[in-house]
Design a protein around this motif. Structure first.
Motif, PDB file in Angstrom:
ATOM      1  N   THR A 212       0.821  -1.222   0.000  1.00 15.79           N
ATOM      2  CA  THR A 212       0.000   0.000   0.000  1.00 15.79           C
ATOM      3  C   THR A 212       0.852   1.269   0.000  1.00 15.79           C
ATOM      4  OG1 THR A 212      -0.116  -0.149   2.422  1.00 15.79           O
ATOM      5  CG2 THR A 212      -1.930  -1.127   1.168  1.00 15.79           C
ATOM      6  N   LYS A 213       2.140   1.110  -0.289  1.00 23.18           N
ATOM      7  CA  LYS A 213       3.077   2.241  -0.428  1.00 23.18           C
ATOM      8  C   LYS A 213       3.217   3.045   0.867  1.00 23.18           C
ATOM      9  CE  LYS A 213       2.200   2.612  -5.389  1.00 23.18           C
ATOM     10  NZ  LYS A 213       1.840   3.500  -6.528  1.00 23.18           N
ATOM     11  N   LYS A 214       3.252   2.319   1.998  1.00 23.09           N
ATOM     12  CA  LYS A 214       3.402   2.982   3.294  1.00 23.09           C
ATOM     13  C   LYS A 214       4.759   2.712   3.937  1.00 23.09           C
ATOM     14  CE  LYS A 214      -1.524   3.177   4.455  1.00 23.09           C
ATOM     15  NZ  LYS A 214      -2.576   2.807   5.448  1.00 23.09           N
ATOM     16  N   GLY A 215       5.701   2.191   3.159  1.00 22.71           N
ATOM     17  CA  GLY A 215       6.996   1.837   3.726  1.00 22.71           C
ATOM     18  C   GLY A 215       7.707   3.009   4.385  1.00 22.71           C
ATOM     19  N   THR A 216       7.728   4.150   3.719  1.00 19.63           N
ATOM     20  CA  THR A 216       8.406   5.327   4.279  1.00 19.63           C
ATOM     21  C   THR A 216       7.703   5.809   5.538  1.00 19.63           C
ATOM     22  OG1 THR A 216       9.151   6.009   2.070  1.00 19.63           O
ATOM     23  CG2 THR A 216       9.144   7.683   3.804  1.00 19.63           C
ATOM     24  N   GLU A 369      -1.273 -10.746 -11.267  1.00 17.92           N
ATOM     25  CA  GLU A 369      -0.592  -9.459 -11.363  1.00 17.92           C
ATOM     26  C   GLU A 369      -1.389  -8.479 -12.217  1.00 17.92           C
ATOM     27  OE1 GLU A 369       2.288  -8.092 -10.167  1.00 17.92           O
ATOM     28  OE2 GLU A 369       2.604  -9.782  -8.827  1.00 17.92           O
ATOM     29  N   ALA A 370      -2.251  -9.028 -13.088  1.00 12.88           N
ATOM     30  CA  ALA A 370      -3.068  -8.163 -13.948  1.00 12.88           C
ATOM     31  C   ALA A 370      -4.011  -7.289 -13.136  1.00 12.88           C
ATOM     32  CB  ALA A 370      -3.859  -9.019 -14.933  1.00 12.88           C
ATOM     33  N   ILE A 371      -4.346  -7.723 -11.908  1.00 15.26           N
ATOM     34  CA  ILE A 371      -5.236  -6.936 -11.043  1.00 15.26           C
ATOM     35  C   ILE A 371      -4.530  -6.629  -9.720  1.00 15.26           C
ATOM     36  CG2 ILE A 371      -7.408  -7.699 -12.074  1.00 15.26           C
ATOM     37  CD1 ILE A 371      -7.643  -9.785  -9.843  1.00 15.26           C
ATOM     38  N   ARG A 372      -3.230  -6.353  -9.786  1.00 11.57           N
ATOM     39  CA  ARG A 372      -2.427  -6.095  -8.588  1.00 11.57           C
ATOM     40  C   ARG A 372      -2.961  -4.930  -7.771  1.00 11.57           C
ATOM     41  NH1 ARG A 372       2.549  -7.711  -6.943  1.00 11.57           N
ATOM     42  NH2 ARG A 372       3.631  -6.373  -5.456  1.00 11.57           N
ATOM     43  N   PHE A 373      -3.624  -3.973  -8.435  1.00 10.45           N
ATOM     44  CA  PHE A 373      -4.156  -2.805  -7.748  1.00 10.45           C
ATOM     45  C   PHE A 373      -5.169  -3.174  -6.669  1.00 10.45           C
ATOM     46  CE2 PHE A 373      -7.016  -3.640 -11.264  1.00 10.45           C
ATOM     47  CZ  PHE A 373      -8.280  -3.458 -10.722  1.00 10.45           C
ATOM     48  N   MET A 374      -5.673  -4.417  -6.700  1.00  9.28           N
ATOM     49  CA  MET A 374      -6.677  -4.853  -5.729  1.00  9.28           C
ATOM     50  C   MET A 374      -6.045  -5.392  -4.451  1.00  9.28           C
ATOM     51  SD  MET A 374      -9.538  -6.615  -8.208  1.00  9.28           S
ATOM     52  CE  MET A 374     -10.790  -6.494  -6.935  1.00  9.28           C
ATOM     53  N   GLY A 375      -4.701  -5.376  -4.377  1.00  8.62           N
ATOM     54  CA  GLY A 375      -4.045  -5.868  -3.175  1.00  8.62           C
ATOM     55  C   GLY A 375      -4.158  -7.374  -3.051  1.00  8.62           C
ATOM     56  N   PHE A 376      -4.187  -7.855  -1.797  1.00  8.73           N
ATOM     57  CA  PHE A 376      -4.206  -9.308  -1.585  1.00  8.73           C
ATOM     58  C   PHE A 376      -5.515  -9.937  -2.065  1.00  8.73           C
ATOM     59  CE2 PHE A 376      -4.046 -13.319   0.793  1.00  8.73           C
ATOM     60  CZ  PHE A 376      -2.730 -13.681   0.548  1.00  8.73           C
ATOM     61  N   LEU A 377      -6.553  -9.141  -2.246  1.00  7.21           N
ATOM     62  CA  LEU A 377      -7.834  -9.658  -2.742  1.00  7.21           C
ATOM     63  C   LEU A 377      -7.675 -10.298  -4.114  1.00  7.21           C
ATOM     64  CD1 LEU A 377     -10.920  -9.926  -2.401  1.00  7.21           C
ATOM     65  CD2 LEU A 377     -11.135  -7.618  -3.377  1.00  7.21           C
ATOM     66  N   TRP A 382      -8.433 -14.689  -8.256  1.00  5.85           N
ATOM     67  CA  TRP A 382      -7.807 -15.611  -9.198  1.00  5.85           C
ATOM     68  C   TRP A 382      -7.873 -17.056  -8.700  1.00  5.85           C
ATOM     69  CZ3 TRP A 382      -7.034 -12.303 -13.046  1.00  5.85           C
ATOM     70  CH2 TRP A 382      -6.601 -12.817 -14.272  1.00  5.85           C
ATOM     71  N   GLY A 383      -7.965 -17.221  -7.393  1.00  8.66           N
ATOM     72  CA  GLY A 383      -8.141 -18.568  -6.853  1.00  8.66           C
ATOM     73  C   GLY A 383      -9.452 -19.185  -7.302  1.00  8.66           C
ATOM     74  N   VAL A 384     -10.513 -18.378  -7.298  1.00  6.94           N
ATOM     75  CA  VAL A 384     -11.815 -18.859  -7.771  1.00  6.94           C
ATOM     76  C   VAL A 384     -11.726 -19.262  -9.241  1.00  6.94           C
ATOM     77  CG1 VAL A 384     -14.208 -18.201  -8.231  1.00  6.94           C
ATOM     78  CG2 VAL A 384     -13.108 -17.499  -6.085  1.00  6.94           C
ATOM     79  N   LEU A 385     -11.089 -18.417 -10.051  1.00  4.43           N
ATOM     80  CA  LEU A 385     -10.933 -18.706 -11.468  1.00  4.43           C
ATOM     81  C   LEU A 385     -10.133 -19.994 -11.674  1.00  4.43           C
ATOM     82  CD1 LEU A 385     -11.252 -17.869 -14.428  1.00  4.43           C
ATOM     83  CD2 LEU A 385      -9.185 -16.460 -14.179  1.00  4.43           C
ATOM     84  N   SER A 386      -9.083 -20.199 -10.888  1.00  5.54           N
ATOM     85  CA  SER A 386      -8.241 -21.385 -11.032  1.00  5.54           C
ATOM     86  C   SER A 386      -8.993 -22.654 -10.672  1.00  5.54           C
ATOM     87  CB  SER A 386      -6.991 -21.240 -10.163  1.00  5.54           C
ATOM     88  OG  SER A 386      -6.196 -20.150 -10.598  1.00  5.54           O
ATOM     89  N   VAL A 387      -9.850 -22.585  -9.668  1.00  6.73           N
ATOM     90  CA  VAL A 387     -10.652 -23.755  -9.292  1.00  6.73           C
ATOM     91  C   VAL A 387     -11.632 -24.106 -10.408  1.00  6.73           C
ATOM     92  CG1 VAL A 387     -12.421 -24.600  -7.699  1.00  6.73           C
ATOM     93  CG2 VAL A 387     -10.396 -23.423  -6.813  1.00  6.73           C
ATOM     94  N   LEU A 388     -12.205 -23.092 -11.026  1.00  3.49           N
ATOM     95  CA  LEU A 388     -13.137 -23.349 -12.135  1.00  3.49           C
ATOM     96  C   LEU A 388     -12.411 -23.982 -13.317  1.00  3.49           C
ATOM     97  CD1 LEU A 388     -15.268 -20.059 -12.044  1.00  3.49           C
ATOM     98  CD2 LEU A 388     -15.941 -22.346 -11.247  1.00  3.49           C
ATOM     99  N   ARG A 389     -11.161 -23.576 -13.558  1.00  4.63           N
ATOM    100  CA  ARG A 389     -10.413 -24.117 -14.698  1.00  4.63           C
ATOM    101  C   ARG A 389      -9.835 -25.497 -14.392  1.00  4.63           C
ATOM    102  NH1 ARG A 389      -6.568 -19.128 -16.513  1.00  4.63           N
ATOM    103  NH2 ARG A 389      -5.765 -19.568 -14.426  1.00  4.63           N
ATOM    104  N   MET A 390      -9.346 -25.692 -13.172  1.00  2.73           N
ATOM    105  CA  MET A 390      -8.759 -26.968 -12.730  1.00  2.73           C
ATOM    106  C   MET A 390      -7.708 -27.480 -13.721  1.00  2.73           C
ATOM    107  SD  MET A 390      -9.854 -28.044  -9.737  1.00  2.73           S
ATOM    108  CE  MET A 390      -9.984 -29.816  -9.573  1.00  2.73           C
ATOM    109  N   ARG A 391      -6.727 -26.635 -14.015  1.00  3.49           N
ATOM    110  CA  ARG A 391      -5.646 -27.044 -14.905  1.00  3.49           C
ATOM    111  C   ARG A 391      -4.818 -28.161 -14.259  1.00  3.49           C
ATOM    112  NH1 ARG A 391      -3.047 -21.203 -16.569  1.00  3.49           N
ATOM    113  NH2 ARG A 391      -4.577 -20.572 -18.137  1.00  3.49           N
ATOM    114  N   LYS A 392      -4.491 -29.153 -15.057  1.00  5.30           N
ATOM    115  CA  LYS A 392      -3.616 -30.230 -14.607  1.00  5.30           C
ATOM    116  C   LYS A 392      -2.283 -30.106 -15.324  1.00  5.30           C
ATOM    117  CE  LYS A 392      -7.514 -33.410 -13.932  1.00  5.30           C
ATOM    118  NZ  LYS A 392      -8.549 -32.480 -14.471  1.00  5.30           N
TER     119      LYS A 392
END
Length: 542
Positions: A212-216, A369-377, A382-392
């Protein structure tokens, strides 16, 4: 720490004015107290003179420093003392003017009418969430805390929240001999910070763009004040671009005006796991890499998106995960050994401190990383998307199970271009994987307890594996369980312990994700470097 280091007689000879918050008399007389140490409980007691009543208890585990300052009548209590001295002088002059010469004191009572010595004890106790204040959570304004006369129990600690500034301040009673004061302060420091070396100098690297750019802000509001209170000597650098930390850790030219990292005793990163990854890759390029790793102590004040190492160290130290909790571990000065690992791809080598992921976890981390602006969310989405895809992903996985001898010895892999030995207990398996996650730490992120059985210095990888034979519902439950560690005993979850391994992807298009950073795709292998670096954390059982 035994009572032998506590100078009981000297400490109790240093008389302190009882603070107004403690004073049971509420009169004009400034009653006195002294500091006593209870070695069995590891606590300092504020004890009243005369009746020796315990007025407050200060846990040595909460203290990061102690000092003495001169206050030129900056407090009401000192002004009260000054008025008292003036009144005594006037009475003495009126009643017996001829008893003393003009250049002698008007009273036998020792008074300092110019100023007073102030003993300060800097502490950060854990407090109940209901007692926290917003300002003090930021390190700005210590809360008003009532004196405590009962020892803290284990059950009490379970209910406490993050640490919060609470500093004790005592006016030293006027005395003709204050030589014992320095002895008292040194004893408090020694007992409270047994791992601290006052000669150490640290290099602090601040990434102002992490998370969140609060390091300083975190450095200015929390880290710098705490380091001053703890008496820590340090140099400070704000990174200005990618790979700045990498370049700073590399060997400096002999005529460089920038001190080489070898001149420091430790490095503290204020940022996320990315800056730590850069630091280790810079150190790896040095000709004295092993020497630097064995010399430096590493501290982390997490201000990034994930803060996996910061959370791991605080978890191992039984601390929580605020910036104050992270900085507290460095300020205390204690350190423990931590494993690192060396990774090798077809054309590169890396030092690693956190995790390696491939298949689903790597997809989530890198593609989100495409939606990095959303933070840890972004990870959840992307976890939901990955479960739907279930790539092996199919791969050949070889690993070397740990032995009693290898837990604290380096077990190196063969060259990545050579086959795995068939006569050295290596196990090889070709399979379809949904999830492959090798870890040396308990937490890959503040909210991800992915490897609960990992230890800082156990000499092994804990590799979390989920193969193709699980449903989408089961996979979703496993990902949700990562937050708390509940996934460990779920059906379909395997943990493989090893001291070295090789992964050879067969399915094309997969990512190799090391410590949250993309590295060269394709075959990868790793071995543990047991206890390769020291990290700031409280002493623990490994």
């Amino acid at each position: 720490m035994t009572s032998k280091v506590w100078p009981k007689k000297t400490a109790e000879s240093v008389k302190l004015i009882i603070p107004e918050a403690y004073d049971p008399y509420n009169g004009d007389v400034l009653n006195k107290c002294f500091i006593r140490y209870d070695a069995d409980k590891g606590c300092f007691l504020v004890v009243s003179e005369g009746d020796e009543k315990t007025l407050d208890i200060i846990d040595s585990r909460d203290i990061i420093g102690a000092s003495v300052e001169v206050d030129l009548f900056g407090s009401a209590q000192i002004n009260s003392l000054r008025r008292q001295a003036t009144e005594q002088s006037t009475d003495s002059s009126t009643n017996s003017p001829s008893d003393r010469d003009d250049n002698e004191p008007r009273t036998d009572e020792v008074n300092d009418t110019q100023g007073a010595a102030i003993l300060k004890i800097f502490a950060y106790p854990r407090v109940h969430p209901s007692e926290r204040s917003m300002l003090s959570s930021c390190g700005a304004s210590p809360p008003k805390r009532k004196p405590n006369t009962e020892y803290r129990t284990a059950s009490d600690e379970e209910k406490l929240g993050s640490r919060q500034a609470h500093h004790w301040q005592f006016q030293v009673a006027p005395s003709e001999d204050l030589s014992g004061l320095s002895t008292l302060i040194e004893a408090i420091r020694t007992i409270s910070k047994p791992g601290y070396n006052p000669k150490d100098k640290l290099l602090v690297l601040v990434n102002p763009y992490s998370g969140t750019k609060k390091g300083t802000q975190i450095f200015n509001d929390i880290v710098a004040p705490m380091f001053m209170e703890a008496g820590i000597d340090y140099d400070y650098l704000t990174t200005t671009s990618a790979n700045h930390a990498f370049e700073r850790m590399k060997e400096q030219e002999k005529d460089s005006k920038i001190p080489d990292v070898s001149e420091y005793d430790g490095v503290v990163a204020v940022g996320g796991d990315g800056i730590i990854h850069e630091m280790f890759q810079g150190i790896r390029t040095r000709s004295d890499c092993d020497e630097i790793l064995s010399k430096l102590k590493l501290g982390v004040v997490g201000s990034g998106t994930s803060n996996g190492l910061a959370k791991t160290l605080s978890h191992a130290s039984k601390e929580l995960d605020s910036a104050i909790d992270y900085a507290f571990l460095v300020a205390k000065g204690n350190s423990e050994k931590m494993d690192l690992s060396q990774y090798e791809t077809s054309s590169s080598k890396y030092l690693s401190f956190l995790t390696f992921s491939w298949s689903m976890i790597a997809d989530i981390d890198i593609e989100s990383e495409a939606i990095r602006f959303m933070g840890f969310l972004r990870m959840d989405i992307w976890g939901v998307l990955s479960v739907l895809r279930m790539r092996k992903y199919r791969a050949r996985f070889s690993y070397l199970p740990p032995s009693d001898e290898s837990n604290h010895a380096v077990t190196k892999c063969p060259s990545i271009n050579k086959p795995i030995p068939t006569d050295e207990n290596w196990v090889t398996d070709e399979s379809d994987f949904l999830l492959f996650w090798a870890s040396q730490v308990t937490h890959a992120a503040e909210k991800t307890h992915n490897s609960p059985n990992s230890k800082l210095n156990d000499g092994v990888f804990e590799i979390l594996v989920v193969r193709k034979n699980v449903s989408r519902l089961r996979m979703a439950m496993i990902l949700l369980g990562l937050d708390s560690g509940d996934h460990v005993n779920m059906p379909g979850v395997e943990f493989i312990r090893c001291s070295a391994y090789r992964l050879e992807p067969i399915t094309p298009g997969s990512f190799n994700d090391l410590d949250g950073e993309v590295i060269e795709a394709g075959p990868v292998q790793a071995h543990v470097m047991p206890g390769a670096v020291r990290v700031f954390c409280t002493p623990i059982d490994t």
